[in-house]
Write an enzyme that holds these catalytic residues in place. Structure first.
Site, short mmCIF file in Angstrom:
data_model
loop_
_atom_site.label_atom_id
_atom_site.label_comp_id
_atom_site.label_asym_id
_atom_site.label_seq_id
_atom_site.Cartn_x
_atom_site.Cartn_y
_atom_site.Cartn_z
N LYS A 40 1.55 1.83 7.25
CA LYS A 40 1.90 1.01 8.41
C LYS A 40 2.80 1.77 9.38
O LYS A 40 3.39 2.79 9.04
CB LYS A 40 2.58 -0.28 7.97
CG LYS A 40 1.64 -1.28 7.34
CD LYS A 40 0.43 -1.61 8.23
CE LYS A 40 0.78 -2.38 9.47
NZ LYS A 40 -0.41 -2.60 10.35
N SER A 100 -21.77 -12.89 24.24
CA SER A 100 -20.44 -13.43 24.53
C SER A 100 -20.16 -13.48 26.02
O SER A 100 -20.14 -12.45 26.70
CB SER A 100 -19.37 -12.59 23.83
OG SER A 100 -18.09 -13.13 24.06
N HIS A 108 -0.74 1.39 16.28
CA HIS A 108 -1.00 0.20 17.10
C HIS A 108 0.07 0.05 18.18
O HIS A 108 0.82 -0.94 18.23
CB HIS A 108 -1.05 -1.07 16.23
CG HIS A 108 -2.12 -1.04 15.16
ND1 HIS A 108 -3.47 -1.10 15.46
CD2 HIS A 108 -2.03 -0.94 13.81
CE1 HIS A 108 -4.17 -1.05 14.33
NE2 HIS A 108 -3.33 -0.94 13.32
N TYR A 163 -1.00 4.38 10.64
CA TYR A 163 -1.38 3.43 11.66
C TYR A 163 -0.19 3.22 12.60
O TYR A 163 0.97 3.15 12.14
CB TYR A 163 -1.76 2.07 11.04
CG TYR A 163 -3.09 2.07 10.33
CD1 TYR A 163 -4.27 2.26 11.03
CD2 TYR A 163 -3.18 1.85 8.96
CE1 TYR A 163 -5.50 2.25 10.39
CE2 TYR A 163 -4.40 1.84 8.30
CZ TYR A 163 -5.55 2.04 9.03
OH TYR A 163 -6.77 2.04 8.39
N VAL A 187 -1.54 -12.75 10.07
CA VAL A 187 -0.82 -11.74 9.29
C VAL A 187 -1.17 -10.35 9.81
O VAL A 187 -2.35 -9.98 9.89
CB VAL A 187 -1.16 -11.87 7.80
CG1 VAL A 187 -0.52 -10.73 7.01
CG2 VAL A 187 -0.71 -13.22 7.26
N ALA A 188 -0.14 -9.60 10.18
CA ALA A 188 -0.36 -8.32 10.85
C ALA A 188 -0.73 -7.18 9.91
O ALA A 188 -1.11 -6.11 10.37
CB ALA A 188 0.89 -7.94 11.65
N ASN A 189 -0.60 -7.39 8.62
CA ASN A 189 -1.05 -6.36 7.66
C ASN A 189 -1.84 -7.03 6.54
O ASN A 189 -1.51 -6.94 5.37
CB ASN A 189 0.14 -5.56 7.10
CG ASN A 189 1.16 -6.43 6.38
OD1 ASN A 189 1.38 -7.57 6.75
ND2 ASN A 189 1.80 -5.89 5.36
N ALA A 194 -7.25 -9.50 15.02
CA ALA A 194 -6.86 -8.56 16.08
C ALA A 194 -5.37 -8.56 16.35
O ALA A 194 -4.91 -7.90 17.29
CB ALA A 194 -7.61 -8.91 17.37
N GLU A 237 -5.84 4.67 13.71
CA GLU A 237 -6.78 3.74 14.35
C GLU A 237 -7.48 4.30 15.58
O GLU A 237 -8.42 3.68 16.09
CB GLU A 237 -6.07 2.43 14.72
CG GLU A 237 -5.11 2.49 15.90
CD GLU A 237 -3.70 2.89 15.51
OE1 GLU A 237 -2.80 2.80 16.36
OE2 GLU A 237 -3.49 3.30 14.34
N ASP A 242 -2.89 -7.05 15.07
CA ASP A 242 -2.27 -5.73 15.12
C ASP A 242 -2.28 -5.15 16.53
O ASP A 242 -1.44 -4.32 16.88
CB ASP A 242 -2.98 -4.75 14.18
CG ASP A 242 -2.42 -4.79 12.76
OD1 ASP A 242 -1.22 -5.07 12.62
OD2 ASP A 242 -3.17 -4.56 11.82
N ASP A 292 -20.80 -11.46 20.56
CA ASP A 292 -20.48 -10.09 20.96
C ASP A 292 -21.17 -9.82 22.30
O ASP A 292 -22.17 -10.46 22.64
CB ASP A 292 -20.95 -9.08 19.91
CG ASP A 292 -20.20 -7.76 20.00
OD1 ASP A 292 -19.30 -7.52 19.17
OD2 ASP A 292 -20.51 -6.97 20.91
N ARG A 305 0.84 -1.19 0.00
CA ARG A 305 0.00 0.00 0.00
C ARG A 305 0.88 1.25 0.00
O ARG A 305 2.09 1.19 0.18
CB ARG A 305 -0.92 -0.01 1.23
CG ARG A 305 -2.01 -1.05 1.20
CD ARG A 305 -2.76 -1.14 2.52
NE ARG A 305 -1.95 -1.74 3.58
CZ ARG A 305 -2.37 -1.95 4.82
NH1 ARG A 305 -3.60 -1.58 5.17
NH2 ARG A 305 -1.59 -2.51 5.71
#
Length: 370
Positions: A75, A220, A96, A94, A298-300, A268, A118, A270, A198, A15
């Site tokens: 990122k 949940s 995080h 982003y 995968v973090a991205n 989740a 975020e 990230d 949820d 990206r």
């Protein structure tokens, strides 16, 4: 304002912070843009397109970090990039930070002004700059999960939607927010047996209205999470606490008792992941196996579809980029409490409570530094 767009250097991240059309808009507002050569090749945008939009192309990221007043990325800055940040420079991307003490320390030490996509909020209480990538990641999570369920990829050898006379896979979506809604949309379309968990009654009501009897909604609790995770063929982790580390809702003991060959896609990750056995992976090596359960972390994730992701992200970020550039960051933050919520680090101070609490920093009220 001089705005810089470096090429992303995280593993398999294609990206780019600003697409050519966004650059054209920024230039129209009277600002200058410098773009690192080949920054846009991952979305099919060549240097010539950026030049036609009014940008100046530079050969190296070092030149961008040395001269730009604001850096626009996608990122979180990698270690080599963090070393190039300077006091007073605005970083808009982003971050995080909660699960990343090294990055937080480097950003604090840099003296830069770090605004995280975020944690920018909306008047309606949403996270408008996180939402576009959450939509992409939610949809990709089902694609990835279906792929990982195939036997050659260590999965159960199961078709997500089944066929007439054969049951579909049970997909358990933990968290019914943006990720969960878009994961559900694709899973339902593929014919899976979908269960959404949820703790927010309004979220469950919204799922019921949108999907009706094609999904099952569950309030949940620890008991509900354990029961449905142990029955699941595919678990999607889509929980989010804005700015904070994700809660570990799926324990290592649960994983130990899941079906051999079942799959966890932890969107989740990230924010640290919602499964105790999760650790970040890359598009290059996306999966690993714990107790015969396939983990995709995968973090991205949206970086795998960079063209779609970049345009979707720019639609949300561009108005804020223009506001920061037109007004200067201090005035822009004074005028917009929702953009102010994105301020995570300012001149050596941590200005987001969740990160300060998680990593042991003193919290500084963001409005106090303006």
């Amino acid at each position: 304002m001089l705005i810089g767009v470096p090429k992303e250097i995280k593993n398999n991240e294609f990206r780019v912070g600003l697409a050519p059309a966004s650059v054209r808009e920024v230039v129209y507002h009277g600002h200058e843009v410098i773009v690192e050569s080949n920054a846009g090749v991952g979305i099919g945008a060549q240097d010539a397109e950026y030049e036609a939009a009014g940008a100046r192309i530079v050969d190296a990221a070092a030149e961008i970090f040395a001269s730009a007043e604001m850096i626009v990325k996608v990122k979180e800055p990698q270690a080599v990039e963090r070393r190039m940040l300077r006091p007073g420079q605005v970083l808009f991307t982003y971050l995080h930070l909660a699960p990343d003490p090294e990055q937080t320390r480097d950003l604090v030490d840099s003296g830069a002004v770090c605004i995280a996509y975020e944690t920018v909020t909306s008047p309606h209480g949403g996270l408008p700059l996180l939402a576009p990538m959450s939509k992409v990641a939610g949809r990709m999570a089902i694609q990835a999960g279906a792929y990982c369920l195939e036997k050659p990829h260590n999965g159960l050898g199961m078709l997500l939607g089944g066929v007439p006379g054969v049951d579909p896979a049970k997909v358990v979506v933990i968290g019914g927010g943006v990720v969960g809604t878009h994961a559900t949309h694709v899973a339902v379309g593929m014919g899976a047996d979908v269960w959404v968990l949820d703790r927010n009654g309004e979220v469950l009501e919204a799922h019921w209205k949108q999907f009706g009897r094609s999904t099952n909604t569950v309030f949940s609790t620890r008991d509900a999470v354990e029961r449905h995770v142990l029955e699941a063929d595919l678990v999607i982790g889509g929980v989010l606490i804005p700015g904070a580390a994700a809660p570990k809702l799926v324990t290592a003991d649960m994983v130990k008792h899941m079906k051999p060959g079942s799959v966890i896609v932890d969107v989740a990750i990230d924010q640290g992941g919602c499964c105790e056995t999760s650790r970040p992976t890359t598009h290059e090596q996306p999966t690993y196996v714990v107790d015969e359960v396939v983990h995709y972390c995968v973090a991205n994730m949206p970086g795998g579809v960079p063209r779609t992701s970049t345009f979707a992200l720019n639609n949300a970020t561009l108005p804020h980029v223009l506001h920061l550039a037109d007004r200067g960051y201090k005035q822009a933050l004074r005028e917009d409490e929702h953009l102010l919520a994105g301020l995570n680090v300012h001149a050596g101070a941590v200005t987001i409570r969740e990160v300060a609490d998680e990593l042991g920093y003193e919290f500084v009220e963001p409005s106090s530094i303006l």
